[in-house]
Design a protein around this motif. Sequence first.
Motif: not given
Length: 530
Positions: A514-519
Amino acid sequence: MNEPPGTVTIEDVGPSQSATVVVLEPTPTDDPNDPLNWPKSRKTVNFVIASFYTLASFVLLDIGTVIWVDQNAELGISWANLNNSFAANLAGLAVGCILLVPFAIKYGRRSVYILSTAVQFATAIWNASLNSTGELLAVNVLSGLAGAVSEALVQMTIVDIFFVHQRASANGMYNLMVNTGAYLAPVAAGYCATAQGWRWIWWWTAIMLGLNLILFIFFFEESKYIPVLLSRPDEDVQTRTAAAAAAMETTKFPKQTSIEEGSLPTSVAPSASYTTKSYRERMAFITKTDNSLLEHIKRPLVVLIGFPAVTFTALVWGCFLSWFSILATTQSTYLAYPPYAYNASQIGLFSLPPFIGGVFGAALGGPVNDWYILWRAKRNNGIFEPETRLHLGIPAILATPLGILLFGLGLAWGWPWWSLALGSGIFGCAFTSIGACSLAYLSDCYQDIVGDALVGVAFVRNGLSTVFVFALTPWIEATGLVNMFIAVACIATGTLLSLIPMIMYGKRMRVWTATRYRAMAQLQPGARRI
């Protein structure tokens, strides 16, 4: 922000479940120029033209095998080089997405569609005029490069203009066009080659692509959307900054727009604060944003490796194209010899069963899938999990090896023609249903990086096929036709069994990413849900 990417509310369930409404996801803006707000007629025109492009592209890419017998006899091109020309086409497809899709992300979909169609139009004319092995190999590489975007750009268009609960139906239509070009067009091409000569199959393809080019130039609107923040001229900088921050917050935590279930929404009412674009503005050749081309060339590899849903889709979809390529090339080669000894039109007819199977597969992976996810969401408090898309792909775990073995063993042992037709029909159904399910799953999981994701998927898909087709002749010589098809069936079963862990643990994997995707999503032009 507490939910992983892809987990959204698509149904607002009342206490008695009698007042259920469908929630529009992603939430459209108030801008009438937002493709999600386009009326049904405008969406239909765009999607029909894109679907026709898919059909014409796959006609160009897949009818050539029907006339191998004629090209071998008239031009003296060896069977090995005919097989190599097919592999060269797949290599062009693998590389083309890496080179062209970043331009669609930066400069808009419309310009890439037009350039791709124009080059394919030229290669169809070249195919009709070629006379040597070198020309055959070169034109297949070029047509592959130009046609590669048909495997990514149409899905980007689907994400641009359709809501979550409509995407499987759109992907089902896309896969039906793929199957029509890959399976039904060779039937017509076979009869055309017999009646008019093999060169005429390319002249008719050139006519199709020429018509498609005209439709793109005059009727296809740009679907890349760049959000617009409104402010009044008398507002000071601080006020405008606050408004922009509020708008960004709205983008991250969008309001839920809903409509009554069963009315099949296509848009919401736009605000009067925006100005509708003129016809000339809607037909702009370039819609540029400041994102880096180089980053979009490098990022697909990162996305492919770092996001399990992308890796899964690339593996499953890539292997299916490999099996399709093996069936297509062995069919064109071995049906020309006893005990069958079929001519071009008869070989072309063998593309009809997988097309018929593909119609059923498109229905299962498309409209039935969209209905199924709404039904499951209603029983999950209105919450949609992308993994429910994959449930309807489970029958393909058994259907795929069954179809491959019926066709392959029948071809090797000289079984009656209907057994080969039955096997290829079962395979066609599984091929289309898995394609629609997996592509919709990928789009639902990571919609704001879908362009980069699909580049990686297309590269693996065509790269695997290239390897298998190049290796096919020595593989058969080393192990025999029977053992080759048994090995393919076993590999296909093992690959499709990956559906089970994705269904069970897919959400957990989306939480991890999730964090990687939102970045990454924040770097995309016009990202809707971060």
